[in-house]
Design a protein around this motif. Structure first.
Motif, PDB file in Angstrom:
ATOM      1  N   ALA A  79       5.296  56.147  -1.366  1.00 23.49           N
ATOM      2  CA  ALA A  79       5.518  56.980  -0.183  1.00 23.49           C
ATOM      3  C   ALA A  79       6.949  57.514  -0.154  1.00 23.49           C
ATOM      4  O   ALA A  79       7.187  58.659   0.247  1.00 23.49           O
ATOM      5  CB  ALA A  79       5.218  56.192   1.091  1.00 23.49           C
ATOM      6  N   SER A  80       7.899  56.694  -0.596  1.00 20.27           N
ATOM      7  CA  SER A  80       9.298  57.141  -0.646  1.00 20.27           C
ATOM      8  C   SER A  80       9.479  58.248  -1.675  1.00 20.27           C
ATOM      9  O   SER A  80      10.217  59.212  -1.434  1.00 20.27           O
ATOM     10  CB  SER A  80      10.218  55.970  -0.966  1.00 20.27           C
ATOM     11  OG  SER A  80      10.153  55.006   0.057  1.00 20.27           O
ATOM     12  N   LEU A  81       8.822  58.119  -2.825  1.00 16.97           N
ATOM     13  CA  LEU A  81       8.891  59.182  -3.836  1.00 16.97           C
ATOM     14  C   LEU A  81       8.253  60.465  -3.321  1.00 16.97           C
ATOM     15  O   LEU A  81       8.808  61.558  -3.511  1.00 16.97           O
ATOM     16  CB  LEU A  81       8.209  58.732  -5.128  1.00 16.97           C
ATOM     17  CG  LEU A  81       8.968  57.713  -5.961  1.00 16.97           C
ATOM     18  CD1 LEU A  81       8.097  57.180  -7.093  1.00 16.97           C
ATOM     19  CD2 LEU A  81      10.240  58.326  -6.520  1.00 16.97           C
ATOM     20  N   THR A 119       5.778  62.960   5.511  1.00 21.08           N
ATOM     21  CA  THR A 119       5.908  61.992   4.420  1.00 21.08           C
ATOM     22  C   THR A 119       7.093  61.063   4.642  1.00 21.08           C
ATOM     23  O   THR A 119       7.019  59.883   4.276  1.00 21.08           O
ATOM     24  CB  THR A 119       6.031  62.695   3.058  1.00 21.08           C
ATOM     25  OG1 THR A 119       7.133  63.597   3.085  1.00 21.08           O
ATOM     26  CG2 THR A 119       4.752  63.439   2.718  1.00 21.08           C
ATOM     27  N   VAL A 120       8.164  61.552   5.241  1.00 21.97           N
ATOM     28  CA  VAL A 120       9.306  60.672   5.562  1.00 21.97           C
ATOM     29  C   VAL A 120       8.884  59.626   6.591  1.00 21.97           C
ATOM     30  O   VAL A 120       9.194  58.439   6.454  1.00 21.97           O
ATOM     31  CB  VAL A 120      10.518  61.498   6.055  1.00 21.97           C
ATOM     32  CG1 VAL A 120      11.574  60.610   6.685  1.00 21.97           C
ATOM     33  CG2 VAL A 120      11.113  62.297   4.908  1.00 21.97           C
ATOM     34  N   ILE A 121       8.161  60.053   7.612  1.00 16.15           N
ATOM     35  CA  ILE A 121       7.695  59.106   8.630  1.00 16.15           C
ATOM     36  C   ILE A 121       6.729  58.096   8.016  1.00 16.15           C
ATOM     37  O   ILE A 121       6.774  56.898   8.337  1.00 16.15           O
ATOM     38  CB  ILE A 121       7.060  59.863   9.818  1.00 16.15           C
ATOM     39  CG1 ILE A 121       8.125  60.681  10.549  1.00 16.15           C
ATOM     40  CG2 ILE A 121       6.385  58.902  10.780  1.00 16.15           C
ATOM     41  CD1 ILE A 121       7.567  61.633  11.587  1.00 16.15           C
ATOM     42  N   LEU A 122       5.860  58.547   7.091  1.00 12.88           N
ATOM     43  CA  LEU A 122       4.941  57.633   6.412  1.00 12.88           C
ATOM     44  C   LEU A 122       5.713  56.611   5.574  1.00 12.88           C
ATOM     45  O   LEU A 122       5.391  55.419   5.590  1.00 12.88           O
ATOM     46  CB  LEU A 122       3.965  58.405   5.525  1.00 12.88           C
ATOM     47  CG  LEU A 122       2.984  57.553   4.722  1.00 12.88           C
ATOM     48  CD1 LEU A 122       2.047  56.788   5.652  1.00 12.88           C
ATOM     49  CD2 LEU A 122       2.201  58.418   3.750  1.00 12.88           C
ATOM     50  N   PHE A 126       5.595  52.519   6.003  1.00  7.26           N
ATOM     51  CA  PHE A 126       5.275  51.562   4.942  1.00  7.26           C
ATOM     52  C   PHE A 126       6.400  50.545   4.761  1.00  7.26           C
ATOM     53  O   PHE A 126       6.133  49.352   4.594  1.00  7.26           O
ATOM     54  CB  PHE A 126       4.993  52.267   3.617  1.00  7.26           C
ATOM     55  CG  PHE A 126       3.547  52.575   3.393  1.00  7.26           C
ATOM     56  CD1 PHE A 126       2.597  51.572   3.338  1.00  7.26           C
ATOM     57  CD2 PHE A 126       3.127  53.885   3.238  1.00  7.26           C
ATOM     58  CE1 PHE A 126       1.260  51.852   3.130  1.00  7.26           C
ATOM     59  CE2 PHE A 126       1.788  54.180   3.022  1.00  7.26           C
ATOM     60  CZ  PHE A 126       0.862  53.165   2.974  1.00  7.26           C
ATOM     61  N   VAL A 127       7.641  50.992   4.795  1.00  5.94           N
ATOM     62  CA  VAL A 127       8.772  50.058   4.671  1.00  5.94           C
ATOM     63  C   VAL A 127       8.780  49.096   5.852  1.00  5.94           C
ATOM     64  O   VAL A 127       9.031  47.895   5.691  1.00  5.94           O
ATOM     65  CB  VAL A 127      10.105  50.823   4.542  1.00  5.94           C
ATOM     66  CG1 VAL A 127      11.294  49.895   4.657  1.00  5.94           C
ATOM     67  CG2 VAL A 127      10.148  51.585   3.210  1.00  5.94           C
ATOM     68  N   ASP A 128       8.476  49.597   7.037  1.00  3.60           N
ATOM     69  CA  ASP A 128       8.396  48.742   8.216  1.00  3.60           C
ATOM     70  C   ASP A 128       7.317  47.675   8.049  1.00  3.60           C
ATOM     71  O   ASP A 128       7.540  46.497   8.351  1.00  3.60           O
ATOM     72  CB  ASP A 128       8.125  49.584   9.460  1.00  3.60           C
ATOM     73  CG  ASP A 128       8.056  48.748  10.725  1.00  3.60           C
ATOM     74  OD1 ASP A 128       8.993  47.951  10.966  1.00  3.60           O
ATOM     75  OD2 ASP A 128       7.062  48.878  11.469  1.00  3.60           O
ATOM     76  N   GLU A 129       6.135  48.081   7.560  1.00  4.41           N
ATOM     77  CA  GLU A 129       5.061  47.115   7.325  1.00  4.41           C
ATOM     78  C   GLU A 129       5.472  46.078   6.276  1.00  4.41           C
ATOM     79  O   GLU A 129       5.157  44.896   6.410  1.00  4.41           O
ATOM     80  CB  GLU A 129       3.781  47.828   6.880  1.00  4.41           C
ATOM     81  CG  GLU A 129       3.099  48.617   7.972  1.00  4.41           C
ATOM     82  CD  GLU A 129       2.498  47.737   9.045  1.00  4.41           C
ATOM     83  OE1 GLU A 129       1.747  46.800   8.720  1.00  4.41           O
ATOM     84  OE2 GLU A 129       2.797  47.973  10.235  1.00  4.41           O
ATOM     85  N   LEU A 130       6.180  46.513   5.238  1.00  2.00           N
ATOM     86  CA  LEU A 130       6.647  45.591   4.206  1.00  2.00           C
ATOM     87  C   LEU A 130       7.632  44.585   4.784  1.00  2.00           C
ATOM     88  O   LEU A 130       7.525  43.375   4.534  1.00  2.00           O
ATOM     89  CB  LEU A 130       7.286  46.366   3.051  1.00  2.00           C
ATOM     90  CG  LEU A 130       7.893  45.526   1.927  1.00  2.00           C
ATOM     91  CD1 LEU A 130       6.835  44.662   1.256  1.00  2.00           C
ATOM     92  CD2 LEU A 130       8.589  46.428   0.915  1.00  2.00           C
TER      93      LEU A 130
END
Length: 150
Positions: A79-81, A119-122, A126-130
């Protein structure tokens, strides 16, 4: 979504009344893409993304947590990429004054900006969930797939 509805209705009404509004198809497409990308993070945080639970259901304890961390880590990276390259695409379209090839000649960085923001918000979601999973504070995903598929 309201803008998308307005573009589709304008296109239908203009065809029925025999006049043409240029760009309605292109703007409807841009708005549909924007709605999709902007909704991805919300869907993730609600636990509504499609998950393959066959392997997760067979695991317990540390193995299950390790698989969750691995999956969230891989998803965060991807997602970051995607976010990086989406922002880069919008930036380059702005820098090169790239415009749509349709009759509306819309500067492409405008619709691409909604994809980049989505995509930035996504990626942040994902980082938040991690991080929540690593800290042991992530809410378990309930398996109520049958209720959502009806």
């Amino acid at each position: 979504m309201v803008g998308l509805l307005a573009m589709v209705l304008l296109s239908i009404v203009s065809r029925a009344l025999h006049f043409h509004v240029p760009g309605t198809d292109a703007y409807a497409g841009y708005l549909m893409a924007a709605a999709g990308f902007l909704a991805l993070a919300h869907t993730l945080k609600r636990g509504d993304h499609i998950r393959v639970t066959l392997v997760l259901g067979a695991l317990a304890g540390g193995a299950r947590r390790a698989l969750e961390v691995w999956a969230l880590g891989a998803a965060s990276l991807l997602a970051s990429l995607l976010a990086f390259y989406s922002v880069r695409l919008a930036w380059q379209s702005h820098a090169f004054n790239d415009v749509s090839t349709a009759s509306d000649a819309t500067p492409l960085w405008i619709p691409q900006l909604s994809m980049a923001v989505g995509t930035v918000i996504l990626a942040i979601a994902f980082v938040d969930e991690l991080v929540l999973e690593l800290r042991g504070r992530r809410a378990p995903v309930a398996s109520d797939e049958a209720a959502r598929n009806e």
